[in-house]
Every structure is written in C-alpha cells, then in structure tokens.
Write a protein that holds these residues in place. Structure first.
Motif, PDB file in Angstrom:
ATOM      1  N   GLY A  47       0.821  -1.209   0.000  1.00 18.46           N
ATOM      2  CA  GLY A  47       0.000   0.000   0.000  1.00 18.46           C
ATOM      3  C   GLY A  47       0.856   1.261   0.000  1.00 18.46           C
ATOM      4  O   GLY A  47       0.555   2.244  -0.704  1.00 18.46           O
ATOM      5  N   ARG A  48       1.945   1.272   0.773  1.00 18.12           N
ATOM      6  CA  ARG A  48       2.846   2.428   0.787  1.00 18.12           C
ATOM      7  C   ARG A  48       3.542   2.584  -0.552  1.00 18.12           C
ATOM      8  O   ARG A  48       3.769   3.705  -1.045  1.00 18.12           O
ATOM      9  CB  ARG A  48       3.870   2.267   1.899  1.00 18.12           C
ATOM     10  CG  ARG A  48       3.266   2.397   3.309  1.00 18.12           C
ATOM     11  CD  ARG A  48       4.170   1.832   4.380  1.00 18.12           C
ATOM     12  NE  ARG A  48       5.526   2.392   4.231  1.00 18.12           N
ATOM     13  CZ  ARG A  48       6.622   1.830   4.731  1.00 18.12           C
ATOM     14  NH1 ARG A  48       6.534   0.661   5.349  1.00 18.12           N
ATOM     15  NH2 ARG A  48       7.804   2.406   4.574  1.00 18.12           N
ATOM     16  N   THR A  50       2.318   1.723  -3.492  1.00 16.07           N
ATOM     17  CA  THR A  50       1.316   2.277  -4.411  1.00 16.07           C
ATOM     18  C   THR A  50       1.156   3.783  -4.201  1.00 16.07           C
ATOM     19  O   THR A  50       1.082   4.569  -5.175  1.00 16.07           O
ATOM     20  CB  THR A  50      -0.019   1.560  -4.215  1.00 16.07           C
ATOM     21  OG1 THR A  50       0.138   0.158  -4.483  1.00 16.07           O
ATOM     22  CG2 THR A  50      -1.073   2.125  -5.144  1.00 16.07           C
ATOM     23  N   ASN A  51       1.106   4.206  -2.934  1.00 22.63           N
ATOM     24  CA  ASN A  51       1.002   5.647  -2.659  1.00 22.63           C
ATOM     25  C   ASN A  51       2.223   6.404  -3.177  1.00 22.63           C
ATOM     26  O   ASN A  51       2.104   7.511  -3.749  1.00 22.63           O
ATOM     27  CB  ASN A  51       0.852   5.877  -1.151  1.00 22.63           C
ATOM     28  CG  ASN A  51      -0.492   5.391  -0.630  1.00 22.63           C
ATOM     29  OD1 ASN A  51      -1.451   5.308  -1.389  1.00 22.63           O
ATOM     30  ND2 ASN A  51      -0.550   5.069   0.656  1.00 22.63           N
ATOM     31  N   GLU A  54       1.970   6.733  -6.918  1.00 23.07           N
ATOM     32  CA  GLU A  54       0.981   7.728  -7.319  1.00 23.07           C
ATOM     33  C   GLU A  54       1.500   9.149  -7.094  1.00 23.07           C
ATOM     34  O   GLU A  54       1.276  10.046  -7.942  1.00 23.07           O
ATOM     35  CB  GLU A  54      -0.311   7.494  -6.530  1.00 23.07           C
ATOM     36  CG  GLU A  54      -1.041   6.213  -6.941  1.00 23.07           C
ATOM     37  CD  GLU A  54      -2.248   5.951  -6.066  1.00 23.07           C
ATOM     38  OE1 GLU A  54      -2.397   6.650  -5.028  1.00 23.07           O
ATOM     39  OE2 GLU A  54      -3.038   5.031  -6.392  1.00 23.07           O
ATOM     40  N   ARG A  55       2.199   9.379  -5.958  1.00 21.83           N
ATOM     41  CA  ARG A  55       2.770  10.708  -5.739  1.00 21.83           C
ATOM     42  C   ARG A  55       3.849  11.025  -6.780  1.00 21.83           C
ATOM     43  O   ARG A  55       3.966  12.143  -7.286  1.00 21.83           O
ATOM     44  CB  ARG A  55       3.379  10.795  -4.328  1.00 21.83           C
ATOM     45  CG  ARG A  55       2.324  10.848  -3.211  1.00 21.83           C
ATOM     46  CD  ARG A  55       2.946  11.351  -1.917  1.00 21.83           C
ATOM     47  NE  ARG A  55       4.102  10.566  -1.523  1.00 21.83           N
ATOM     48  CZ  ARG A  55       4.064   9.498  -0.767  1.00 21.83           C
ATOM     49  NH1 ARG A  55       2.882   9.072  -0.317  1.00 21.83           N
ATOM     50  NH2 ARG A  55       5.171   8.864  -0.448  1.00 21.83           N
TER      51      ARG A  55
END
Length: 495
Positions: A47-48, A50-51, A54-55
C-alpha cells in the motif's frame, strides 16, 4: 519384562509422543504466525509503494516535457530510501534516483538502473534486488504517456519478520521445555498406579500355581482399582482374574481330593467282595470239611453279585458324568412311584409303606428314561428301608402342577446325622463311614443317593433333603413333559 521396565518404557513412549505432538503444534503455530504476519506487513508495504508511485506520477506530471526530471523527490514527505525512475516510451530507464537522509536525491548507478529493467508500468508489485541498496518492492504507473517507477526498501519488513521468527522460536523453545517438564511430572504421577498393577501381575506370575498354591495371592491395592480411570479398570480386571485363578485352583484341588477319595473308596469297596470270593474259592480248592460247597458257592455268588452291582453303579455314574444321553420318552411318574413302592413293600414288609397322590391340577407326566427314574425311586425307598428301624412309616408322595412334578419320600425314622447331611449326595457317603462290612450286613456302598442326584440332574431336575429326628424328607423336582423337552433342546444346542 519386570514391572519397572514396563512403566519406564510406557513413560518414555508417552513422553516421546507428547513431545513430538508439542513440537508439531509449536512449529505449525510459528509457521502460521509468520505467514500471517508477513502477509500483513507485505500488504502494508504494498500500500505504501502504491502511494509512493501515485505521488511520483503526480510530481512527474508537472513536467511532462522533461522526461528526466525527478524534482518531485525533493518534495517534503518523501520517505528516506525511496527509489524513483522515469521511463521512455519503450520502457527504458531514463533517470533514476533515491531519497537520502539530509541530502539531495542521489542518482542510481548504471548497475542499479539495469536492475530496474523489465518492470512494466502496469501497477503490479515486483520484488527486485538492487545492487548496493538491498531488496526493494517496486511498482510502475503510466498516465498520459508519463511513466514512472517507485519503490521502497523491504529490509525493515524482512528484519521485522526475522525478529518475529526468532522471538517465536525462543518462546516456543521455552514453552516446550516447560511443557515437557510438566508432562514428565504428570505422566510419571499418572503411571505410578500402572507400575503397581504391573508389579502385582509380576508377583502373581512368580507364585507356584503349578503346585496348587491357591491362597495368599497378591491383589492390586484398592486405590488402584477405581473404575473411573483406565488404570483402575485394568487393576480391577486383574483382581477379578486373580480371584478366578484362585477359585479355579481351589476347585481343581477339591476335585483332585474327591477323585483320590473316590478311588480309595472304590478300591476298598471292591476289595471286600474280592477277598470273600478268594477266601471261599481257596477253601473249596482245599476240599476242607469245615464248609459245605453249597454254602461256599452261595457266598461266592452273593459277593460276585455285590461286586457286579458296585461296578454297574460306578459305570452308570461315569456315563452320567460324561453327559451321555438317556432314553427319552413320556413317563407317568405316578405309575413309576407306585411300582417302586410295591417293590419296596415286598423287600421290607416290616415298614409301613404309603402312597399319596396330588394330581388334581395336571397329570404327572415327564420326559425321560423310565428305567432310570424307577432306579431313583428304588434307591430312595431302599435308603429309607435300610436306615430306619422296623415299624417306620415311609410315605411316597407325588404332586403335579403345570410348572413342575415333585416326588417326596419321607419317613418318621431317627433322621440323618447333622454332620452327614451336607454331603449326603456325595459318593461313598455312609452313615457308619466304614469301608468294610461283614457279609450280609445292612447298608449299601454309598452310591445310591449319588446316583439319584446324577440321574435327576440329567433329567433337568434337582434333588434336596431335609432331616431332623422323627422326619426325613427327600424331594425330587422334575420339569413336566413339555418343559423338559424344551430345556433338553436348549442344553443340546448349548453344547
């Protein structure tokens, strides 16, 4: 194997089984915990990642014309160790850098950039070993021709998993040691009764049972025969077996004693007529004038008949003991009693012989051997005639009901001695208890009542006696004809 090695062997097996079970359980729990924890940590890391991707895609979108621009790595909030790269239309790495602690992002070397080859910007997660940086979890995104890669190091996650495994291993080892100690103590305590049961079995096995020793066999203590526990059930079963062994050995000893007494009595009974026959034959052979030949032949004939009757009685008892079948036919018990009473009246006219019939409810019909039943009544009446004085009243009574047929022979004579009464149906039991008698003396061989009981038992009936001064009564009870056939069929089927 003695009792102690038996207990030790069982204890060792139980400990081995319990230990193996605990090891398997602990290993399964450790493996399951590690898998679940790793899955949870990896999900959080993905999850981190993926974040971060995206950033990075959002930062790269601010400079669409500059494909090598990685200025978004200098923005606040980017984690230390984060890796980012820009890709061209063919998926080749144009630029790549890593966020450093208190320093501007550092560009990756050619070797490190080469490790990123082949990662498509489709959003899926990849685990890549980057030279000099360690293992990374990397994801790629593509939006409007802008392609970026972003990744985070996995070392923290892996270290956490390794630490968890080590902690679980230590805890499992400590738990296994403690559980092993507790199990050893509990098993040792629980197997103490089994050791005592085994010790009892060993002690009994060392007893000289072959020599007929039947008393004083050791028993399992009462505290080890609790039916609520398995060991208690074993102890109780062993005690029952020991009781059975003692009773069987005692019965065998009594049987051997009866056999020795029987052989001794039979030998004495046969010796008397044989001695008489031999004596008279010797006198006749010498031709002496002290005895007439006719008298000698009479005595020889009488003693021969006596010996023949004794042998026939012994053979009859032997056949009955072997369970040989008797003749089976419908017999009128009242008629048999009447005939036997007439014979007794002819042999003993000095007695008062009476017949009483109670046949109102049913006829006295039984199934059996008429000749043997006549012998039963003849023996009972002869016993009354021989052992009572002249003038004694002897009553033969027949009673019949749908359930049973009963014959009672009673007299008002002096009765049977109290010490003789419990064994009156045993073989060679006589009132005078002597084995030798003068020729012509009253009394039999002591087999008459034994034959009575054996014949009655062979017909499925029972016999008993009650005696007191002035009243002696023998009772013979037989099943009626229909019941007798059914009981005899069941007896044959059981054999």
């Amino acid at each position: 194997m003695t009792a102690r090695p038996v207990a030790r062997s069982l204890r060792a097996r139980l400990l081995l089984f319990v230990g193996a079970t605990l090891v398997v359980v602990c290993a399964a729990m450790t493996f399951t915990t590690a898998v679940v924890q790793r899955s949870s940590l990896m999900g959080e890391l993905d999850g981190r990642v993926t974040n971060a991707a995206e950033r990075s895609l959002g930062g790269a979108a601010l400079h669409p014309g500059d494909e090598a621009n990685l200025s978004f790595l200098t923005e606040n909030g980017q984690p230390v160790g984060m890796l980012a790269a820009r890709l061209d239309d063919h998926g080749r790495v144009i630029s790549a850098a890593i966020v450093s602690q208190d320093a501007p992002p550092q560009n990756l070397t050619t070797a490190q950039r080469t490790a990123l080859k082949g990662i498509a910007p489709g959003g899926s997660k990849h685990t890549v070993a980057v030279p000099g940086l360690g293992t990374y979890r990397i994801a790629g995104l593509d939006s409007d021709g802008i392609r970026v890669l972003a990744g985070l190091p996995m070392d923290d996650v892996q270290n956490m998993i390794d630490g968890l495994l080590e902690a679980e291993a230590v805890v499992a080892a400590a738990g296994l040691s403690l559980a092993g100690i507790v199990c050893a103590v509990v098993i040792r305590r629980q197997l103490r009764p089994l050791g005592r049961v085994a010790a009892t079995a060993v002690e009994v096995s060392r007893s000289p049972l072959g020599r007929g020793e039947v008393t004083g066999l050791t028993r399992v203590p009462t505290r080890d025969t609790d039916p609520a526990s398995e060991v208690g059930q074993v102890g109780a079963a062993l005690n029952r077996m020991i009781d059975h062994v003692e009773s069987s050995l005692a019965e065998r000893r009594r049987s051997e004693e009866r056999m020795r007494r029987f052989l001794s009595d039979a030998s004495h009974e046969l010796r008397t007529p044989l001695a008489s026959i031999a004596g008279y034959a010797e006198l006749m052979n010498r031709g002496t004038d002290r005895i007439e030949p006719v008298l000698a032949w009479r005595r020889v004939s009488a003693e021969s008949a006596r010996m023949t009757g004794l042998v026939e009685d012994l053979l009859l008892l032997a056949r009955l003991d072997e369970g040989r079948p008797l003749q089976s036919a419908e017999v009128d018990l009242a008629a048999v009693v009447a005939e036997a009473l007439w014979d007794a009246r002819a042999a003993g006219s000095g007695h008062d012989w009476q017949l009483a019939l109670s046949l109102d409810e049913a006829p006295a019909l039984v199934t059996g051997d008429e000749a043997r039943l006549h012998q039963v009544l003849a023996n009972l009446l002869a016993n009354a005639r021989v052992h009572t004085p002249a003038g004694t009243t002897v009553v033969a009574e027949v009673e019949a009901t749908p359930e049973r047929c009963v014959v009672r022979v009673r007299d008002d004579g002096p009765g049977i001695p109290a010490e003789l009464l419990p064994r009156v149906f045993e073989r060679f039991t006589r009132a005078d208890m002597s084995r030798t008698r003068t020729p012509g003396a009253d009394g039999g061989s002591g087999l008459g009542l034994a034959i009575v009981e054996s014949i009655v038992s062979a017909h499925g009936g029972r016999s008993e006696v009650q005696s007191a001064p002035g009243r002696t009564e023998f009772t013979i009870e037989l099943p009626p004809a229909g019941v007798a056939c059914a009981e005899r069929t069941r007896a044959v089927a059981s054999r």
